[in-house]
Write a protein that holds these residues in place. Sequence first.
Motif, PDB file in Angstrom:
ATOM      1  N   LEU A 101       0.980  -1.548   0.144  1.00 41.37           N
ATOM      2  CA  LEU A 101      -0.812  -0.234   0.215  1.00 41.37           C
ATOM      3  C   LEU A 101       0.904   1.580   0.080  1.00 41.37           C
ATOM      4  CD1 LEU A 101      -2.332  -1.205   2.818  1.00 41.37           C
ATOM      5  CD2 LEU A 101      -2.529  -1.371   0.378  1.00 41.37           C
ATOM      6  N   SER A 102       0.260   1.989  -0.825  1.00 43.52           N
ATOM      7  CA  SER A 102       1.490   3.449  -0.597  1.00 43.52           C
ATOM      8  C   SER A 102       0.873   4.620   0.309  1.00 43.52           C
ATOM      9  CB  SER A 102       0.762   4.733  -1.769  1.00 43.52           C
ATOM     10  OG  SER A 102      -0.942   4.524  -1.682  1.00 43.52           O
ATOM     11  N   TYR A 103       1.788   4.969   1.069  1.00 41.95           N
ATOM     12  CA  TYR A 103       1.531   6.529   2.132  1.00 41.95           C
ATOM     13  C   TYR A 103      -0.408   7.400   2.267  1.00 41.95           C
ATOM     14  CZ  TYR A 103       5.610   5.277   4.780  1.00 41.95           C
ATOM     15  OH  TYR A 103       7.020   4.389   4.783  1.00 41.95           O
ATOM     16  N   ASN A 104      -0.363   7.668   0.542  1.00 48.06           N
ATOM     17  CA  ASN A 104      -1.774   8.271   0.749  1.00 48.06           C
ATOM     18  C   ASN A 104      -3.019   7.518   0.394  1.00 48.06           C
ATOM     19  OD1 ASN A 104       0.222  10.329  -0.230  1.00 48.06           O
ATOM     20  ND2 ASN A 104       0.133  10.123  -2.388  1.00 48.06           N
ATOM     21  N   TYR A 105      -2.467   6.171   0.218  1.00 51.32           N
ATOM     22  CA  TYR A 105      -3.759   5.538   0.731  1.00 51.32           C
ATOM     23  C   TYR A 105      -4.393   4.822   1.570  1.00 51.32           C
ATOM     24  CZ  TYR A 105      -6.845   1.876   0.819  1.00 51.32           C
ATOM     25  OH  TYR A 105      -7.514   0.554   1.259  1.00 51.32           O
ATOM     26  N   VAL A 106      -3.275   4.433   2.519  1.00 44.74           N
ATOM     27  CA  VAL A 106      -3.537   4.869   4.104  1.00 44.74           C
ATOM     28  C   VAL A 106      -4.051   5.845   4.721  1.00 44.74           C
ATOM     29  CG1 VAL A 106      -2.508   3.748   6.240  1.00 44.74           C
ATOM     30  CG2 VAL A 106      -1.684   2.261   3.691  1.00 44.74           C
ATOM     31  N   PHE A 107      -3.625   6.819   4.660  1.00 44.51           N
ATOM     32  CA  PHE A 107      -4.062   8.524   4.732  1.00 44.51           C
ATOM     33  C   PHE A 107      -5.719   8.510   4.984  1.00 44.51           C
ATOM     34  CE2 PHE A 107      -4.085  12.838   4.279  1.00 44.51           C
ATOM     35  CZ  PHE A 107      -4.276  12.930   5.259  1.00 44.51           C
ATOM     36  N   GLU A 108      -5.454   8.231   3.248  1.00 46.43           N
ATOM     37  CA  GLU A 108      -6.867   8.597   2.939  1.00 46.43           C
ATOM     38  C   GLU A 108      -8.072   8.159   3.473  1.00 46.43           C
ATOM     39  OE1 GLU A 108      -8.293  10.099   1.322  1.00 46.43           O
ATOM     40  OE2 GLU A 108      -6.616  11.824   0.923  1.00 46.43           O
ATOM     41  N   LEU A 109      -8.321   6.447   3.586  1.00 44.77           N
ATOM     42  CA  LEU A 109      -8.430   5.175   4.263  1.00 44.77           C
ATOM     43  C   LEU A 109      -8.505   5.478   5.364  1.00 44.77           C
ATOM     44  CD1 LEU A 109      -9.800   2.054   4.424  1.00 44.77           C
ATOM     45  CD2 LEU A 109      -7.540   1.349   5.037  1.00 44.77           C
ATOM     46  N   LEU A 110      -8.211   6.099   6.736  1.00 42.21           N
ATOM     47  CA  LEU A 110      -7.759   6.669   7.897  1.00 42.21           C
ATOM     48  C   LEU A 110      -8.384   7.760   8.316  1.00 42.21           C
ATOM     49  CD1 LEU A 110      -3.908   5.507   9.638  1.00 42.21           C
ATOM     50  CD2 LEU A 110      -6.282   4.206   9.593  1.00 42.21           C
ATOM     51  N   LEU A 140      -6.961  -3.990  10.051  1.00 47.76           N
ATOM     52  CA  LEU A 140      -5.904  -4.446  10.730  1.00 47.76           C
ATOM     53  C   LEU A 140      -5.350  -3.441  10.279  1.00 47.76           C
ATOM     54  CD1 LEU A 140      -2.778  -6.090  10.985  1.00 47.76           C
ATOM     55  CD2 LEU A 140      -3.113  -6.797   8.375  1.00 47.76           C
ATOM     56  N   ILE A 141      -5.348  -2.151   9.609  1.00 45.35           N
ATOM     57  CA  ILE A 141      -4.977  -0.818   9.739  1.00 45.35           C
ATOM     58  C   ILE A 141      -5.272   0.165  10.517  1.00 45.35           C
ATOM     59  CG2 ILE A 141      -4.893   1.088   7.083  1.00 45.35           C
ATOM     60  CD1 ILE A 141      -5.232  -0.593   5.280  1.00 45.35           C
ATOM     61  N   TYR A 142      -6.829  -0.030  10.745  1.00 38.86           N
ATOM     62  CA  TYR A 142      -7.013   0.532  12.197  1.00 38.86           C
ATOM     63  C   TYR A 142      -6.920   0.440  12.881  1.00 38.86           C
ATOM     64  CZ  TYR A 142     -11.274   1.453   8.802  1.00 38.86           C
ATOM     65  OH  TYR A 142     -11.698   2.503   7.028  1.00 38.86           O
ATOM     66  N   ASN A 143      -6.672  -1.196  13.241  1.00 32.35           N
ATOM     67  CA  ASN A 143      -5.554  -1.621  14.597  1.00 32.35           C
ATOM     68  C   ASN A 143      -4.216  -0.874  14.700  1.00 32.35           C
ATOM     69  OD1 ASN A 143      -7.449  -2.631  15.450  1.00 32.35           O
ATOM     70  ND2 ASN A 143      -7.504  -4.424  14.721  1.00 32.35           N
ATOM     71  N   MET A 144      -3.388  -1.237  13.371  1.00 30.25           N
ATOM     72  CA  MET A 144      -2.509  -0.698  13.290  1.00 30.25           C
ATOM     73  C   MET A 144      -2.055   0.931  14.140  1.00 30.25           C
ATOM     74  SD  MET A 144      -0.507  -2.428   9.837  1.00 30.25           S
ATOM     75  CE  MET A 144       0.347  -3.951   9.626  1.00 30.25           C
ATOM     76  N   HIS A 145      -3.315   1.916  13.408  1.00 31.83           N
ATOM     77  CA  HIS A 145      -3.206   2.944  13.785  1.00 31.83           C
ATOM     78  C   HIS A 145      -3.553   3.168  14.532  1.00 31.83           C
ATOM     79  CE1 HIS A 145      -5.555   6.930  14.027  1.00 31.83           C
ATOM     80  NE2 HIS A 145      -4.467   7.364  13.719  1.00 31.83           N
ATOM     81  N   ASP A 146      -4.306   2.523  15.550  1.00 30.24           N
ATOM     82  CA  ASP A 146      -4.818   2.479  17.154  1.00 30.24           C
ATOM     83  C   ASP A 146      -3.009   1.627  17.844  1.00 30.24           C
ATOM     84  OD1 ASP A 146      -6.951   3.559  16.630  1.00 30.24           O
ATOM     85  OD2 ASP A 146      -7.966   0.737  16.802  1.00 30.24           O
ATOM     86  N   LEU A 147      -2.282   0.863  17.355  1.00 30.49           N
ATOM     87  CA  LEU A 147      -1.390   1.231  18.259  1.00 30.49           C
ATOM     88  C   LEU A 147      -0.096   1.544  18.092  1.00 30.49           C
ATOM     89  CD1 LEU A 147       0.606  -1.707  19.669  1.00 30.49           C
ATOM     90  CD2 LEU A 147       0.999  -2.321  17.596  1.00 30.49           C
TER      91      LEU A 147
END
Length: 460
Positions: A101-110, A140-147
């Motif tokens: 995944l790209s940083y842009n994608y993960v940022f937009e998702l969060l 999984l991405i949301y959990n990574m953000h929380d951690l």
Amino acid sequence: DDAVSLEFDDGIWKLGVHIADVSHYVKEGGLLDKEACERGTSVYFPDRVIPMFPAQLSNGCCSLNADEDKLTLSCIMDIDSSGKVISHKICETVIRVKKRLSYNYVFELLENQDKDMINLNTQDLDVCTEIIEDTECRKLIYNMHDLALLLRKKRFERGSIDFDLPESSIILNTDGSVKKIQAYNRTVANIIIEEFMLAANETVAQEYFWLELPFIYRVHDTPDMEKMRELSAFINNFGFSVITSKNEMHPKEIQKLLNKIYGTEAEAVISRMVLRSMKQARYQVLPGKHFGLAAQYYTHFTSPIRRYPDLQIHRIIKENIKKGISDKRRTHYMNILDYVASHSSAMERRANDAERDAVKYKMCEYMQTRIGCVFDGIISGMTKHGMYVALENTIEGFISMADIGDDYYFFDSINYETVGQRSNKIFRLGDSIKIVVADADKMTRVIDFIPYGKKKKRRK
């Protein structure tokens, strides 16, 4: 060259940081190894990268592509609800990346957790549609953000310093000319990976300190008190202060200061001054504290494809995992690591200087096409010769004292301000100012500004 995995069970996070096993392909003492040691690091310019290793390695067998089995060295950590690493293991692994995944994608998702569509560029659209439908991956991405936020909170509580100074993003045309310069947007997606890499690096350093094996540590010394006294006097002009104890500065005091100035007009100016007051981090074989991270032990484990000390550390770890370090090999490492540490530190400084000069060169090239253009800026520095002004796009230029206005201006070093002798007009750090681009010299890498409405005076 890195991948992350995460599981959550019964209140415990199991975080895996998986690093490409470069040492499997690059053998000690070979031609590739000798050349990499000489280079010390990859160098990143606006228009190209001078890699430490050939692209066949960095973009080929050592690139952790999706849906391919890859050799890695992993640091797998169990982390409790307070953000403390309660157990870990460092091991050789084979991984298969599920999603790249790209940083842009993960940022937009969060940023848009409750929305079905995300604003992305074309290259991310296929992944976007796939992930939206993959609820497990989204979770999984949301959990990574929380951690990551948990780890970050714990790091700040112990006094770790976080400088959020804007970096320059230089966008080029196909012919190499500068299309646009803007501040690089460091998002929460970047922070997730930063926090996971920091946790792995610190965990590896702690283990090998207690094993008492030859190793390379990343050390950041406590600032000189004279520098801290100068900083204290400087920030007093803005109504801020820092506390020292036993003639020593604790990193928590620096972070408290950065928290106080966050969002104020003085933030960029004071942050730069704080950074200039710090010592430069370096590699060494003796363990030492990392002041900026408020860490007892720290190392660089996570980028063996672009930093030579990481590769050397991987070799030590793998040898210790497989058969242990014999007395002969211990002596061998003790004989070579001091040179690796000192030479890598020197190459890192050389790379940083080259990268900085290249960015300034491109900034001058960009501003040469904008002579006479008007910009809004912030006074970012002062000397007896004039004032530095930073623009929103991160470009910084200089206004000579003679060009400030129709008055004799002088620099008041006690109050850190520039004052007009007759008019008593005062310029302070952090003040807004409208400027005109007067000149830009690529050879000297200097950009000259004049205040809007003034004319540049001729020099004799």
